[in-house]
Design a protein around this motif. Structure first.
Motif, PDB file in Angstrom:
ATOM      1  N   SER A   9     -23.428  10.548  35.136  1.00  0.00           N
ATOM      2  CA  SER A   9     -23.094  11.181  33.861  1.00  0.00           C
ATOM      3  C   SER A   9     -21.665  10.894  33.420  1.00  0.00           C
ATOM      4  CB  SER A   9     -23.315  12.691  33.943  1.00  0.00           C
ATOM      5  OG  SER A   9     -22.530  13.255  34.992  1.00  0.00           O
ATOM      6  N   THR A  82     -20.945  28.100  41.330  1.00  0.00           N
ATOM      7  CA  THR A  82     -20.557  26.766  41.784  1.00  0.00           C
ATOM      8  C   THR A  82     -19.907  26.897  43.160  1.00  0.00           C
ATOM      9  OG1 THR A  82     -20.159  26.066  39.497  1.00  0.00           O
ATOM     10  CG2 THR A  82     -19.224  24.698  41.247  1.00  0.00           C
ATOM     11  N   LYS A 105     -31.559  26.469  36.608  1.00  0.00           N
ATOM     12  CA  LYS A 105     -31.636  25.198  37.316  1.00  0.00           C
ATOM     13  C   LYS A 105     -30.718  25.225  38.525  1.00  0.00           C
ATOM     14  CE  LYS A 105     -28.064  22.894  34.534  1.00  0.00           C
ATOM     15  NZ  LYS A 105     -27.751  21.721  33.660  1.00  0.00           N
ATOM     16  N   GLU A 107     -28.492  22.465  40.906  1.00  0.00           N
ATOM     17  CA  GLU A 107     -27.977  21.095  40.982  1.00  0.00           C
ATOM     18  C   GLU A 107     -27.177  20.922  42.264  1.00  0.00           C
ATOM     19  OE1 GLU A 107     -25.218  17.887  38.460  1.00  0.00           O
ATOM     20  OE2 GLU A 107     -25.584  19.923  37.684  1.00  0.00           O
ATOM     21  N   GLN A 109     -24.682  18.035  44.131  1.00  0.00           N
ATOM     22  CA  GLN A 109     -23.928  16.793  43.974  1.00  0.00           C
ATOM     23  C   GLN A 109     -23.330  16.398  45.325  1.00  0.00           C
ATOM     24  OE1 GLN A 109     -20.954  17.683  41.049  1.00  0.00           O
ATOM     25  NE2 GLN A 109     -22.415  17.918  39.375  1.00  0.00           N
ATOM     26  N   ALA A 118     -26.809  12.945  42.708  1.00  0.00           N
ATOM     27  CA  ALA A 118     -26.994  14.252  42.083  1.00  0.00           C
ATOM     28  C   ALA A 118     -28.480  14.508  41.874  1.00  0.00           C
ATOM     29  CB  ALA A 118     -26.262  14.326  40.744  1.00  0.00           C
ATOM     30  N   SER A 119     -28.869  15.751  42.113  1.00  0.00           N
ATOM     31  CA  SER A 119     -30.255  16.165  41.913  1.00  0.00           C
ATOM     32  C   SER A 119     -30.267  17.493  41.166  1.00  0.00           C
ATOM     33  CB  SER A 119     -30.960  16.320  43.271  1.00  0.00           C
ATOM     34  OG  SER A 119     -32.271  16.843  43.103  1.00  0.00           O
ATOM     35  N   VAL A 120     -31.077  17.568  40.104  1.00  0.00           N
ATOM     36  CA  VAL A 120     -31.194  18.786  39.307  1.00  0.00           C
ATOM     37  C   VAL A 120     -32.664  19.192  39.252  1.00  0.00           C
ATOM     38  CG1 VAL A 120     -30.749  19.898  37.097  1.00  0.00           C
ATOM     39  CG2 VAL A 120     -29.236  18.080  37.903  1.00  0.00           C
ATOM     40  N   ASP A 130     -34.566  15.923  37.989  1.00  0.00           N
ATOM     41  CA  ASP A 130     -33.697  14.812  37.614  1.00  0.00           C
ATOM     42  C   ASP A 130     -32.955  14.311  38.845  1.00  0.00           C
ATOM     43  OD1 ASP A 130     -34.477  15.080  35.004  1.00  0.00           O
ATOM     44  OD2 ASP A 130     -32.682  16.152  34.359  1.00  0.00           O
ATOM     45  N   GLU A 145     -30.473   6.819  36.700  1.00  0.00           N
ATOM     46  CA  GLU A 145     -30.999   8.177  36.744  1.00  0.00           C
ATOM     47  C   GLU A 145     -32.442   8.175  36.253  1.00  0.00           C
ATOM     48  OE1 GLU A 145     -29.101  10.967  34.179  1.00  0.00           O
ATOM     49  OE2 GLU A 145     -29.445   9.796  32.361  1.00  0.00           O
TER      50      GLU A 145
END
Length: 276
Positions: A9, A82, A105, A107, A109, A118-120, A130, A145
């Motif tokens: 991203s 976070t 969601k 996520e 990282q 990264a996985s979401v 994602d 991605e």
């Protein structure tokens, strides 16, 4: 956390920020304060057309955990947790929204010296997943991605890109929208602190056979004042003035008008962020 390569991203983000960040055509006032216990509180009011929207947010950091909570006038409550270094070189982000539970969601990282991942995952019964990965070294990053809908069993997206970051310039090429859009950007920094920069971006849509070309830049008039401009091949000209009225308190005035239709009413916006 190790200083590995960027996330997917982040490829092309420098050009995107120069061309879009802080441009606003509403009226916004936000006030931020920090209590003695370390809790940050931000209150915002936004006027869009003739309607007002308000929200209040708080932020608290404890060791490697950051908690961010926001409540708006529609009774939506957004909470983000976070956690850094939950595992070595790993960051976990959990976002929840009430009463819309399906908007939540998770996520994860992971950063390595020459790679990032990264996985979401959406927090619903049949989530969209994602995944993105980037590898690179010496300022060069290759990434891809993909998004997969577990309900339909189909890919929602798959993109790929390459980014090049050097002290005096950034360049990127991204193949997006399942291969239908090609986006290339170049940013040249005019000073060592990267306060003044020039940017160019071209986007090609293969399905519509349409090219979009945008140029712009930012110039630091003085340590407290920055001017930004942008112009695309459709004739849309935007300009922004950002001034630090006092330390950490920012006034932003922005506008946009169509040079090919001067009879249209220009757009103007004003934002004031105060931090006592």
């Amino acid at each position: 956390m190790s200083k590995g390569t960027v996330l997917f991203s982040d490829i092309g983000k420098k050009a995107k920020d120069l061309l879009t960040r802080d441009y606003t055509y509403d009226q916004k006032l936000s006030i931020s304060t920090t209590s003695e216990s370390g809790v940050g509180i931000t209150s915002s009011a936004v006027k869009k057309g003739g309607l007002y929207a308000f929200d209040v947010g708080s932020q608290y950091k404890y060791k490697n955990t950051l908690v961010d909570v926001k409540v708006d006038t529609d009774s939506n409550i957004s909470t983000t947790f976070t956690v850094s270094e939950v595992l070595p070189s790993t960051k976990a982000i959990v976002a929840l929204k009430f009463p819309d539970y399906n908007a939540g969601k998770v996520e994860v990282q992971y950063f390595h010296e020459h790679a990032s991942f990264a996985s979401v995952v959406a927090l619903k019964q049949t989530p969209v997943v994602d995944l993105s990965a980037t590898i690179g070294a010496h300022g060069v990053a290759f990434g891809a991605e993909a998004g997969f809908d577990t309900a339909s069993g189909a890919f929602t997206k798959y993109n790929a890109g390459i980014g090049l970051t050097k002290p005096d310039y950034n360049a990127s090429i991204i193949l997006a929208d399942k291969g239908d859009t090609l986006r290339a950007s170049y940013v040249y920094h005019l000073d060592e602190k990267q306060k003044s920069s020039a940017v160019a971006e071209i986007t090609r849509s293969f399905s519509t056979n349409v090219n979009t070309f945008t140029v712009g830049g930012a110039y630091a008039v003085d340590p407290q004042t920055t001017v930004k401009t942008r112009l695309n091949n459709s004739g849309k000209l935007g300009a922004l003035l950002q001034h630090e009225v006092k330390p950490k308190s920012i006034l932003t005035v922005s506008g946009e008008f169509d040079t090919k239709a001067l009879d249209r009413t220009p757009k103007f916006g004003l934002a004031l962020a105060l931090k006592p």
